[in-house]
Design a protein around this motif. Structure first.
Motif, PDB file in Angstrom:
ATOM      1  N   GLU A   1      -7.749  -3.634   1.927  1.00  0.00           N
ATOM      2  CA  GLU A   1      -8.053  -4.170   0.589  1.00  0.00           C
ATOM      3  C   GLU A   1      -7.716  -5.661   0.535  1.00  0.00           C
ATOM      4  O   GLU A   1      -8.459  -6.468  -0.016  1.00  0.00           O
ATOM      5  CB  GLU A   1      -7.249  -3.409  -0.468  1.00  0.00           C
TER       6      GLU A   1
ATOM      7  N   LYS B   1     -10.889  -4.481 -10.006  1.00  0.00           N
ATOM      8  CA  LYS B   1     -10.210  -3.214 -10.291  1.00  0.00           C
ATOM      9  C   LYS B   1      -8.712  -3.320 -10.152  1.00  0.00           C
ATOM     10  O   LYS B   1      -7.982  -2.424 -10.554  1.00  0.00           O
ATOM     11  CB  LYS B   1     -10.723  -2.141  -9.325  1.00  0.00           C
ATOM     12  N   ARG B   2      -8.245  -4.338  -9.504  1.00  0.00           N
ATOM     13  CA  ARG B   2      -6.830  -4.472  -9.185  1.00  0.00           C
ATOM     14  C   ARG B   2      -6.165  -5.535 -10.066  1.00  0.00           C
ATOM     15  O   ARG B   2      -6.832  -6.185 -10.871  1.00  0.00           O
ATOM     16  CB  ARG B   2      -6.676  -4.783  -7.698  1.00  0.00           C
ATOM     17  N   PRO B   3      -4.864  -5.762  -9.896  1.00  0.00           N
ATOM     18  CA  PRO B   3      -4.140  -6.655 -10.818  1.00  0.00           C
ATOM     19  C   PRO B   3      -4.721  -8.060 -10.946  1.00  0.00           C
ATOM     20  O   PRO B   3      -4.488  -8.719 -11.961  1.00  0.00           O
ATOM     21  CB  PRO B   3      -2.741  -6.719 -10.206  1.00  0.00           C
TER      22      PRO B   3
ATOM     23  N   GLY C   1       0.777  -1.230   0.000  1.00  0.00           N
ATOM     24  CA  GLY C   1       0.000   0.000   0.000  1.00  0.00           C
ATOM     25  C   GLY C   1       0.809   1.281   0.000  1.00  0.00           C
ATOM     26  O   GLY C   1       0.244   2.352   0.077  1.00  0.00           O
ATOM     27  N   SER C   2       2.125   1.176  -0.107  1.00  0.00           N
ATOM     28  CA  SER C   2       2.917   2.397   0.004  1.00  0.00           C
ATOM     29  C   SER C   2       3.321   2.957  -1.356  1.00  0.00           C
ATOM     30  O   SER C   2       3.935   4.001  -1.433  1.00  0.00           O
ATOM     31  CB  SER C   2       4.176   2.138   0.824  1.00  0.00           C
ATOM     32  N   GLY C   3       2.946   2.233  -2.413  1.00  0.00           N
ATOM     33  CA  GLY C   3       3.405   2.652  -3.736  1.00  0.00           C
ATOM     34  C   GLY C   3       2.506   3.676  -4.382  1.00  0.00           C
ATOM     35  O   GLY C   3       2.063   3.509  -5.499  1.00  0.00           O
ATOM     36  N   GLU C   4       2.229   4.764  -3.685  1.00  0.00           N
ATOM     37  CA  GLU C   4       1.380   5.811  -4.240  1.00  0.00           C
ATOM     38  C   GLU C   4       2.012   6.363  -5.514  1.00  0.00           C
ATOM     39  O   GLU C   4       3.173   6.754  -5.528  1.00  0.00           O
ATOM     40  CB  GLU C   4       1.207   6.935  -3.219  1.00  0.00           C
TER      41      GLU C   4
ATOM     42  N   ALA D   1       0.991  -7.434  -5.622  1.00  0.00           N
ATOM     43  CA  ALA D   1       0.039  -6.380  -5.940  1.00  0.00           C
ATOM     44  C   ALA D   1       0.107  -5.335  -4.836  1.00  0.00           C
ATOM     45  O   ALA D   1       0.317  -5.662  -3.687  1.00  0.00           O
ATOM     46  CB  ALA D   1      -1.370  -6.955  -6.040  1.00  0.00           C
ATOM     47  N   ASP D   2      -0.089  -4.098  -5.238  1.00  0.00           N
ATOM     48  CA  ASP D   2       0.043  -3.016  -4.274  1.00  0.00           C
ATOM     49  C   ASP D   2      -1.303  -2.806  -3.576  1.00  0.00           C
ATOM     50  O   ASP D   2      -2.130  -2.036  -4.036  1.00  0.00           O
ATOM     51  CB  ASP D   2       0.475  -1.765  -5.036  1.00  0.00           C
ATOM     52  N   LEU D   3      -1.518  -3.528  -2.466  1.00  0.00           N
ATOM     53  CA  LEU D   3      -2.810  -3.460  -1.778  1.00  0.00           C
ATOM     54  C   LEU D   3      -2.603  -2.995  -0.347  1.00  0.00           C
ATOM     55  O   LEU D   3      -1.593  -3.332   0.277  1.00  0.00           O
ATOM     56  CB  LEU D   3      -3.451  -4.851  -1.731  1.00  0.00           C
ATOM     57  N   SER D   4      -3.575  -2.262   0.178  1.00  0.00           N
ATOM     58  CA  SER D   4      -3.514  -1.897   1.593  1.00  0.00           C
ATOM     59  C   SER D   4      -4.046  -3.078   2.407  1.00  0.00           C
ATOM     60  O   SER D   4      -4.625  -4.019   1.851  1.00  0.00           O
ATOM     61  CB  SER D   4      -4.359  -0.656   1.847  1.00  0.00           C
ATOM     62  N   GLY D   5      -3.853  -3.014   3.709  1.00  0.00           N
ATOM     63  CA  GLY D   5      -4.293  -4.105   4.573  1.00  0.00           C
ATOM     64  C   GLY D   5      -5.783  -4.379   4.440  1.00  0.00           C
ATOM     65  O   GLY D   5      -6.213  -5.529   4.316  1.00  0.00           O
TER      66      GLY D   5
ATOM     67  N   ASP E   1      -3.462   0.857 -11.447  1.00  0.00           N
ATOM     68  CA  ASP E   1      -4.024  -0.068 -10.443  1.00  0.00           C
ATOM     69  C   ASP E   1      -4.220  -1.486 -10.971  1.00  0.00           C
ATOM     70  O   ASP E   1      -4.299  -2.425 -10.200  1.00  0.00           O
ATOM     71  CB  ASP E   1      -5.375   0.413  -9.891  1.00  0.00           C
TER      72      ASP E   1
END
Lengths: 177, 337
Positions: free
Chosen positions: B325, B257-259, A32-35, B319-323, A125
């Motif tokens: 998500e 919406k994500r990878p 989540g840090s890859g803004e 994948a760039d996900l927050s906790g 995304d």
């Protein structure tokens, strides 16, 4: 002594070649840090968008692993649906010397990430950032803009053009030096 | 101390032989092909061991025997010479008979293996990928064709025909408890017939080095009674279960919406990628990532959060996900029974 140098020198030379395929499959950023920076305008002078923080262009471009991953993803994500293995169709050709938005890695990266008018969708995304860089590096290799020592050297399927490391540089094609 | 030696030896052998049992062992056959092969292994091993012992005895005897004193060493004893010649000729003759016999045995075993699937009613297409198995159940009715991954359900007691191929490099399909191994070759279709005598779970493994995660390319054959198999097939044909909770609903939305959506398919949703395992009924499977992890909420989350830590080099990206998500997507996938 001289003998030792004679042996060590080629060994060191060979070890240098290992870097060609250094595999970096795990991006450094934590979850989540890859803004990613959001574009403020769709108008860019010269078709380029400066990328202040990322220095991935340089490290990905000369890396055989990232280039071949880009080639794999190009097929998997069906880029060929519009760009037809680089020859162009519904979308512009990628293997010639014409670049609507500039030929830099940063620009191609921005094209894939944010999309472009008249058809190119945004993959923000949807494709992890590193994979976008891999795709951008591969797209550049389609017109002979990647070092031939790193560009993919074989096609898995039948292809209309030679493998990327044998592609002539589109910018100098047909012109005498 | 010496009295215990035989007991210790027997215990060691018994423990050693325990290694032959289990869900992935050619010496613990659970189908006709594997039984045929196991019988062949034991027969070859036994016969060759017997021959080896005989040869060793024949070598050791002259070394241990004291040479007979002879009055005239230079005189040739015609009788003894003939006797020796006969022994040598007999040994050569026996060798030829054994070799030809073993060849014939192996030939007939192969014929038996080839005949197993001659009346197979079910055809499954297995495609090897780095590093997972795509499994497609063929059917004359297109809407009954089923694509799944890594787990191969078959009806027990019935022969099944496997058409195996690959899309990237050469893999090899090997379920030791059911059959011998056969390569998956890009651009070429191989045919392997298998049959499981009894219901059970049998583990398979890629048996041809295929890259960084070759060791983590496992598969499971799940043999079940025919009715159960038919019910399973029917369940798997259904589109994915609709998300129940709010979190799972958010997870579905994020999935699209994500990878995830770039490579995976979930039947009944717009996600239609075919280059990665079909996730329509992922929660009904027993393992994740081709037998690498057991299926659980925690493992699902771990696999999505850090696939490159669990299976370095695999084609599943970070994948760039927050906790939040990540939790939502896991909640969604967990509901895909």
């Amino acid at each position: 002594m001289r003998c030792a140098v004679a042996v060590l020198f080629p060994v060191v030379l060979m070890l240098v070649a290992c870097q060609r395929e250094e595999r970096d499959t795990r991006p450094q950023s934590a979850l989540g840090s890859g803004e990613q920076p959001t574009p403020v305008t769709t108008l860019e002078p010269g078709g380029q968008r400066p990328s202040p923080t990322d220095n991935k262009a340089a490290s990905f471009e000369a890396n055989a692993f990232h280039l071949s991953e880009g080639k794999r993803l190009f097929g998997w994500f069906n880029c060929s649906g519009c760009h037809a293995n680089g020859g162009g169709g519904m979308g512009p050709a990628l293997m010639d010397e014409k670049w609507i938005y500039g030929s830099s890695m940063e620009s191609i990266h921005a094209t894939i990430r944010d999309g472009r008018p008249n058809g190119m969708p945004s993959f923000r995304d949807k494709i992890p950032d590193d994979q976008i860089w891999e795709l951008a590096a591969f797209v550049r290799s389609l017109s002979g803009n990647a070092p031939s020592s790193a560009a993919p050297s074989r096609n898995d399927d039948m292809m209309a053009h030679p493998s990327e490391n044998r592609m002539p540089n589109a910018a100098t094609l047909g012109k005498s030096p | 101390m010496k009295r215990f030696a035989p007991i210790a030896f027997a215990t060691a052998i018994a423990l050693f032989l325990q290694g032959c049992a289990g869900w992935q062992s050619a010496l613990d056959p659970k189908g006709p092909a594997a039984s045929e092969l196991a019988w062949l292994i034991w027969f070859f091993t036994g016969l060759c061991a017997a021959v080896w012992v005989l040869v060793m005895i024949a070598l050791a005897l002259p070394l241990m025997m004291r040479p007979r004193e002879r009055a005239e060493p230079l005189v040739i004893d015609a009788d003894a010479d003939n006797r020796k010649l006969r022994v040598v000729m007999t040994a050569i003759g026996l060798t030829a008979v054994i070799l030809v016999g073993l060849t014939l045995l192996s030939f007939f075993a192969n014929r038996t293996l080839a005949a197993i699937g001659s009346d197979a009613a079910l055809t499954i297409r297995i495609t090897g990928h780095q590093w997972w198995w795509e499994v497609r159940y063929e059917d004359a009715t297109p809407s009954h064709i089923l694509t799944t991954a890594n787990e191969i359900h078959i009806p027990a007691g019935e022969p099944v025909r496997l058409l195996i191929t690959s899309t990237d490099v050469i893999h090899s399909f090997w379920v030791p408890s059911l059959s011998g191994k056969l390569d998956l070759i890009p651009g070429h279709m191989n045919v392997l017939d298998i049959k499981a005598d009894k219901p059970g779970v049998y583990r398979g493994q890629c048996a041809e080095f295929c890259g960084a995660q070759h060791a983590n390319m496992g598969t499971f054959i799940i043999a079940e009674p025919r009715e159960k198999f038919d019910a399973w097939w029917n369940d798997q044909l259904q589109p994915a279960a609709a998300p129940m909770s709010d979190e799972a609903k958010a997870g579905e939305d994020l999935f699209l919406k994500r990878p995830c959506v770039m490579c995976h398919k979930v039947g009944g949703t717009p996600a239609g990628g075919t280059v990665a395992p079909d996730l329509t009924h992922i929660a009904s499977r027993q393992t994740l990532a081709a037998g690498t992890l057991t299926m659980s909420r925690g493992n699902l989350a771990a696999w999505i959060a850090d696939p490159q830590g669990i299976k370095p080099g695999s084609h599943m990206p970070v994948a760039d996900l927050s906790g939040d998500e990540l939790n939502a997507i896991v909640a969604y996938l967990e509901g895909l029974k």
